[in-house]
Design a protein around this motif. Structure first.
Motif, mmCIF file in Angstrom:
data_model
loop_
_atom_site.group_PDB
_atom_site.id
_atom_site.type_symbol
_atom_site.label_atom_id
_atom_site.label_comp_id
_atom_site.label_asym_id
_atom_site.label_seq_id
_atom_site.Cartn_x
_atom_site.Cartn_y
_atom_site.Cartn_z
ATOM 1 N N LEU A 1 0.851 -1.203 0.118
ATOM 2 C CA LEU A 1 -0.282 -0.437 -0.137
ATOM 3 C C LEU A 1 1.055 1.179 0.168
ATOM 4 C CD1 LEU A 1 -2.694 -0.942 2.601
ATOM 5 C CD2 LEU A 1 -3.354 -1.236 0.245
ATOM 6 N N PRO A 2 0.501 2.143 -0.883
ATOM 7 C CA PRO A 2 1.585 3.513 -1.032
ATOM 8 C C PRO A 2 1.013 4.253 0.463
ATOM 9 C CG PRO A 2 -0.549 3.973 -2.541
ATOM 10 C CD PRO A 2 -0.449 2.496 -2.005
ATOM 11 N N ALA A 3 1.955 5.545 0.516
ATOM 12 C CA ALA A 3 1.509 5.775 2.062
ATOM 13 C C ALA A 3 2.753 7.068 2.301
ATOM 14 C CB ALA A 3 1.570 5.163 2.942
ATOM 15 N N THR A 4 2.426 7.720 3.180
ATOM 16 C CA THR A 4 4.041 8.229 3.401
ATOM 17 C C THR A 4 4.123 9.118 4.675
ATOM 18 O OG1 THR A 4 2.702 10.340 3.825
ATOM 19 C CG2 THR A 4 2.753 10.476 1.388
ATOM 20 N N LEU A 5 5.675 8.614 4.625
ATOM 21 C CA LEU A 5 6.272 8.646 6.329
ATOM 22 C C LEU A 5 6.440 10.473 6.702
ATOM 23 C CD1 LEU A 5 6.408 7.007 8.874
ATOM 24 C CD2 LEU A 5 9.037 6.242 7.821
ATOM 25 N N ALA A 6 6.304 11.229 7.633
ATOM 26 C CA ALA A 6 7.739 11.768 7.960
ATOM 27 C C ALA A 6 7.964 11.727 8.839
ATOM 28 C CB ALA A 6 6.557 13.262 8.370
ATOM 29 N N PRO A 7 9.532 11.756 9.357
ATOM 30 C CA PRO A 7 10.715 12.077 10.279
ATOM 31 C C PRO A 7 10.191 12.960 11.488
ATOM 32 C CG PRO A 7 11.831 12.226 7.994
ATOM 33 C CD PRO A 7 10.373 12.090 7.760
ATOM 34 N N ILE A 8 11.227 12.946 12.538
ATOM 35 C CA ILE A 8 10.966 14.085 13.133
ATOM 36 C C ILE A 8 11.614 15.176 12.830
ATOM 37 C CG2 ILE A 8 11.886 14.715 15.377
ATOM 38 C CD1 ILE A 8 10.455 12.251 16.592
ATOM 39 N N ARG A 9 11.033 16.362 12.860
ATOM 40 C CA ARG A 9 12.268 17.446 12.249
ATOM 41 C C ARG A 9 12.746 18.332 13.944
ATOM 42 N NH1 ARG A 9 9.074 23.230 10.571
ATOM 43 N NH2 ARG A 9 10.888 24.544 10.293
ATOM 44 N N ALA A 10 12.322 18.591 14.916
ATOM 45 C CA ALA A 10 12.665 18.833 16.004
ATOM 46 C C ALA A 10 11.601 18.165 17.001
ATOM 47 C CB ALA A 10 12.508 20.077 16.241
ATOM 48 N N ARG A 11 11.667 18.169 18.886
ATOM 49 C CA ARG A 11 11.701 18.093 19.529
ATOM 50 C C ARG A 11 11.170 19.229 20.693
ATOM 51 N NH1 ARG A 11 10.007 12.706 21.109
ATOM 52 N NH2 ARG A 11 10.885 11.123 20.134
ATOM 53 N N LEU A 12 10.229 19.920 20.794
ATOM 54 C CA LEU A 12 10.272 21.047 21.706
ATOM 55 C C LEU A 12 9.364 20.919 22.795
ATOM 56 C CD1 LEU A 12 8.619 23.607 18.834
ATOM 57 C CD2 LEU A 12 11.570 22.882 19.209
ATOM 58 N N GLN A 13 10.496 21.021 23.964
ATOM 59 C CA GLN A 13 9.527 21.531 25.527
ATOM 60 C C GLN A 13 8.897 22.788 25.584
ATOM 61 O OE1 GLN A 13 10.029 18.399 27.448
ATOM 62 N NE2 GLN A 13 11.022 18.286 25.350
ATOM 63 N N THR A 14 7.721 22.416 25.855
ATOM 64 C CA THR A 14 6.612 24.232 25.969
ATOM 65 C C THR A 14 5.387 23.394 26.947
ATOM 66 O OG1 THR A 14 5.313 22.574 24.545
ATOM 67 C CG2 THR A 14 6.627 23.619 23.183
ATOM 68 N N ARG A 15 4.690 24.573 27.333
ATOM 69 C CA ARG A 15 3.815 24.854 28.395
ATOM 70 C C ARG A 15 2.670 25.216 27.914
ATOM 71 N NH1 ARG A 15 5.615 23.265 33.138
ATOM 72 N NH2 ARG A 15 3.952 23.993 33.966
ATOM 73 N N ALA A 16 1.867 24.161 28.105
ATOM 74 C CA ALA A 16 0.102 24.338 27.606
ATOM 75 C C ALA A 16 -0.158 25.373 28.135
ATOM 76 C CB ALA A 16 -0.538 23.036 27.492
ATOM 77 N N ARG A 17 -1.261 26.261 27.469
ATOM 78 C CA ARG A 17 -1.850 27.811 28.860
ATOM 79 C C ARG A 17 -2.858 27.417 28.411
ATOM 80 N NH1 ARG A 17 1.915 28.827 31.328
ATOM 81 N NH2 ARG A 17 3.757 29.647 30.654
ATOM 82 N N ASP A 18 -3.373 26.756 27.176
ATOM 83 C CA ASP A 18 -4.976 26.301 27.213
ATOM 84 C C ASP A 18 -5.811 24.620 26.463
ATOM 85 O OD1 ASP A 18 -5.358 27.379 24.364
ATOM 86 O OD2 ASP A 18 -5.700 28.786 25.581
ATOM 87 N N LEU A 19 -6.156 24.323 26.802
ATOM 88 C CA LEU A 19 -6.620 23.062 26.536
ATOM 89 C C LEU A 19 -8.072 23.232 26.163
ATOM 90 C CD1 LEU A 19 -5.601 20.561 26.530
ATOM 91 C CD2 LEU A 19 -5.059 19.407 28.181
ATOM 92 N N SER A 20 -8.144 21.271 25.683
ATOM 93 C CA SER A 20 -9.725 21.366 25.257
ATOM 94 C C SER A 20 -9.507 19.817 24.363
ATOM 95 C CB SER A 20 -10.666 22.342 24.474
ATOM 96 O OG SER A 20 -10.301 21.645 23.205
ATOM 97 N N ILE A 21 -11.309 19.302 24.410
ATOM 98 C CA ILE A 21 -10.821 18.289 23.805
ATOM 99 C C ILE A 21 -10.919 17.745 22.938
ATOM 100 C CG2 ILE A 21 -12.918 15.739 23.662
ATOM 101 C CD1 ILE A 21 -13.581 16.874 26.200
ATOM 102 N N SER A 22 -10.618 19.355 21.904
ATOM 103 C CA SER A 22 -10.189 19.119 20.571
ATOM 104 C C SER A 22 -9.258 19.983 20.091
ATOM 105 C CB SER A 22 -11.473 19.623 20.158
ATOM 106 O OG SER A 22 -11.521 21.186 20.405
ATOM 107 N N GLY A 23 -8.785 20.325 20.785
ATOM 108 C CA GLY A 23 -6.480 21.284 20.598
ATOM 109 C C GLY A 23 -6.722 22.100 22.178
ATOM 110 N N ILE A 24 -5.464 22.526 21.734
ATOM 111 C CA ILE A 24 -3.839 22.879 22.963
ATOM 112 C C ILE A 24 -3.929 24.271 22.304
ATOM 113 C CG2 ILE A 24 -2.480 21.467 22.119
ATOM 114 C CD1 ILE A 24 -1.612 21.068 24.606
ATOM 115 N N ARG A 25 -2.990 25.206 23.268
ATOM 116 C CA ARG A 25 -2.402 26.096 23.235
ATOM 117 C C ARG A 25 -1.207 25.739 23.915
ATOM 118 N NH1 ARG A 25 -1.559 31.824 24.766
ATOM 119 N NH2 ARG A 25 -3.528 31.356 26.261
#
Length: 757
Positions: A645-669
């Motif tokens: 089966l055809p597919a695409t694979l994306a490797p990691i570009r960067a890992r960032l340590q961040t802080r979540a400032r707001d959060l819901s069941i559908s998204g995050i800032r």
């Protein structure tokens, strides 16, 4: 000089108020009583002058002036009962601390068993799932969750089975919510009942902080908690003041209910309550005589000597009405139910067993008198300016300033000292006018035919339909025009026509205030869209953001429920490297996987499927089912099937340590320590404490942080987010001290463009 003399009583009252509030704190019973007595004295002084003035002027009974006096007496009665109620207040946090200690020290077999009831009728899955998951996370050793489904829906049964709750239905919907609970009482056996509406999510410590109340005081039949909301109500949203002005229930739950509790006249509010089963069974279950069955339950128990205790701690979060229509459905039910109590045998005017103070405390003065009179008072200045109808015959402007102004001034000051944030001119007036206007037909209909309307469930979640309130808009414009017309007429007319010119000036100022109030009502009645499907919670949590590079083409050569082998021309990858995999065949749709490398050899890269969205789960099951006729490689633990089966694979570009400032069941800032270029639509993964990794994409990036939208989550991923949001002390912060400047600034911004804002 005459003006200074007219202002002297107000200055004297202000001085006494400042002396009392300087030497006594807001929590001092003596200080609160002194402020109330000062207000009572001013009201008595005003009414004496008012009534003797009517007698001296020989006004015939039934005149316009008598009608105005009757309205004033109703307003003063409601105000005095409210001030009498809040003269004292309680704080039950120490009892809650003892409850926690008692639960921790008591052997398991001696702890009361708790049945958690979640009545539901037509709420959607997105609403009910939150409550079931949060209820299952309660931190108490002996409880079971029951979902009382009056909608008899198959998906609710499946939801209960998935989360370990029991699904209870009945053959009919007799007596609505009260009948639903009464039916569940017959098929369960817990010592206590924890009752939550389908949109209220309890916090884990709720039972630990309430169960001990019943062991400590045998008089307690119910422990009630406040109803705290995680979304703005329609009035806050439409006026644009959600960040600076509390929802209209805060004063009741944070000021009125602790005061009622101090007098043992707190009452059950239908949700976020823990009830003693034997007390309920002794009164025949939840009473069904009123659509506000919760208050009636308290009244029936109060006649037996069993009280409702109130713990003012936000231990459950709920969803307030999301549109004006839903808001009015709820308020009409409350209004009708409170007025119905007047006609119930077990109501405040009915059977014996209540003291005079208890009967007064349960009179529906706010719904029956307080709100409707606001509508009529808005017409008084215009009636004077247009037709010369004088509400206080024979009185001049300076006399009104000497007698009425001290009452108004001290009432405003006392309200905000005794009940902080309870009143702000214009904003509060508009809110009360709107409610009075829309509930006036309900008041009249209920008084004429108390039991003529069935129980209506408040629409919540996706069932809510937004739409502007055309009736209120027309009414606000008409009353504003009536007042403006009176002002214009006064400016063009002979001032002698209305007698005292200063009296005419007072009427003009009052009419101007009414015009501004109607402008706020007009704005309030225009529905603003809710831009997010899920409410976001302010948080401060550590988070890892994994940013993926551009995808490269690969082929999936074998596949199972838990892993795959990929044929890819990629540099050597360490074991445990996180990648983003996306199938490209026609049936895949928006399928998306997060995968982790297990091994790499000449045959390709072996990966473990760490996370998948809903589309990916469906595609995986369909693909495996379609290929099931093939020969699985039995050397693999999970029986992989050979595919291409055809597919695409994306490797990691960067890992960032961040802080979540707001959060819901559908998204995050997320906020990163250092700027990192991210484009809209970029594929990322997010790790949060105690949660699986979430597959997501970038929705926005700016100075306030990076907005991330989660892919459609699997049930276990949604459950982990719900537990994170409602199982910790992650909740909307209480609005601090009400700052008039901030409220008026937010309101001015909204008024500048009420239709387009």
């Amino acid at each position: 000089m005459e003006t200074l003399g007219a202002l002297a009583p107000s200055a004297f009252a202000l001085g006494l108020f400042l002396i009392v509030t300087t030497f006594f704190s807001k929590t001092s019973g003596r200080g609160r009583l002194l402020v109330i007595l000062l207000l009572v004295a001013l009201i008595a002084r005003y009414l004496y002058w008012r009534i003797t003035g009517l007698v001296a002027n020989g006004e015939s009974f039934g005149s316009f002036a008598h009608m105005v006096l009757a309205l004033e007496l109703l307003i003063f009665t409601e105000a005095l009962v409210t001030f009498w109620t809040v003269a004292r207040r309680s704080d039950r946090s120490l009892e809650a601390d003892r409850s926690e200690a008692w639960v921790a020290a008591t052997p398991l077999h001696r702890l009361p068993k708790v049945d958690v009831f979640i009545p539901t009728y037509n709420e959607g899955a997105e609403v009910l799932e939150r409550t079931v998951v949060a209820a299952k996370a309660l931190d108490y050793p002996r409880f079971h969750v029951y979902v009382l489904d009056d909608g008899r829906r198959e998906w609710v049964r499946e939801l209960c089975a998935a989360h370990g709750a029991t699904w209870i239905t009945r053959p009919d919907n007799a007596h609505a919510k009260a009948g639903n609970v009464n039916h569940a009482l017959q098929v369960t056996d817990g010592d206590l009942i924890a009752l939550f509406d389908a949109d209220f999510c309890p916090k884990p410590q709720l039972l630990r902080r309430t169960v001990g109340f019943f062991a400590e005081d045998d008089r307690i039949g119910i422990v009630q908690l406040p109803q705290t909301f995680f979304n703005p109500d329609p009035i806050q949203l439409n006026l644009g003041v959600a960040r600076v002005w509390p929802d209209d229930q805060r004063v009741f739950f944070e000021q009125i209910m602790p005061a009622r509790d101090a007098r043992d006249v707190a009452f059950c509010c239908g949700s976020n309550a823990v009830l003693r089963r034997d007390r309920l069974m002794a009164i025949g279950g939840i009473p069904t005589d009123s659509v506000t069955e919760d208050i009636l339950t308290t009244l029936v128990q109060l006649r037996r000597g069993w009280i409702t205790r109130y713990l003012n701690e936000p231990l459950a979060l709920g969803l307030c009405p999301e549109s004006l229509d839903a808001f009015l459905v709820q308020r009409r039910r409350w209004c009708r139910g409170n007025l119905q109590l007047l006609f119930c045998r077990q109501g405040p005017l009915g059977a014996p067993g209540l003291s005079l103070a208890q009967r007064i405390a349960f009179l529906p003065l706010y719904w029956g008198f307080g709100l409707p009179t606001r509508v009529f008072l808005s017409l008084l200045p215009a009636a004077f300016l247009w037709f010369g109808l004088t509400p206080i015959p024979g009185a001049g402007a300076f006399e009104i300033m000497a007698y009425l102004l001290p009452v108004v001034l001290l009432a405003l000051l006392a309200s905000n000292w005794l009940m902080p944030g309870s009143y702000m001119p214009i904003v509060s007036a508009a809110h009360h006018f709107y409610l009075g206007l829309r509930l006036l037909p309900t008041v009249f209909a209920t008084m004429l035919r108390p039991f003529g309307e069935p129980f209506r469930v408040t629409p919540k979640g996706r069932l809510t339909e937004a739409g502007s309130d055309g009736f209120a808009i027309v009414a606000a414009l008409a009353i504003a025009g009536f007042n403006l017309g009176g002002i214009v007429l006064q400016l063009d007319a002979d001032r002698v026509r209305l007698g005292d010119p200063a009296m005419a000036d007072l009427a003009v100022y009052w009419a101007l205030c009414n015009v501004f109030t109607m402008l706020v009502v007009f704005t309030l009645a225009i529905e603003r869209p809710r831009l997010r499907g899920e409410e976001r919670f302010p948080v401060d949590l550590p988070a890892e953001l994994v940013v993926f590079d551009r995808p490269a083409p690969v082929r999936i050569t074998n596949l199972s429920r838990h892993g795959a082998r990929l044929e890819a021309a990629l540099p050597w990858l360490e074991r445990g490297t996180l990648l983003h995999l996306r199938p490209l065949d026609a049936a895949a749709g928006e399928s998306s996987f997060l995968v982790e490398t297990c091994h790499e050899d000449a045959a390709g890269i072996g990966v473990r499927l760490v996370q998948r969205n809903v589309d990916a789960e469906r595609w995986l099951l369909q693909t495996l089912g379609r290929l099931n006729a093939g020969s699985p490689d039995q050397s693999r633990r999970h029986g992989r099937l050979g595919v291409s089966l055809p597919a695409t694979l994306a490797p990691i570009r960067a890992r960032l340590q961040t802080r979540a400032r707001d959060l819901s069941i559908s998204g995050i800032r997320l906020v990163t320590g250092e700027p990192f270029p991210l484009s809209r639509g970029a594929r990322v993964a997010v790790r949060l404490p105690g949660c699986p990794v979430f597959d997501a994409s970038v929705a926005s990036a700016g100075s306030r942080g990076t907005g991330i939208v989660f892919d459609r989550l699997q049930p276990e991923s949604r459950e982990s987010l719900i537990r994170l949001l409602f199982g910790r002390d992650v909740a909307p912060p209480r609005i601090g001290p009400i700052r008039s400047v901030k409220v008026l600034y937010a309101l001015a911004r909204r008024l500048w463009g009420p239709v387009t804002a």
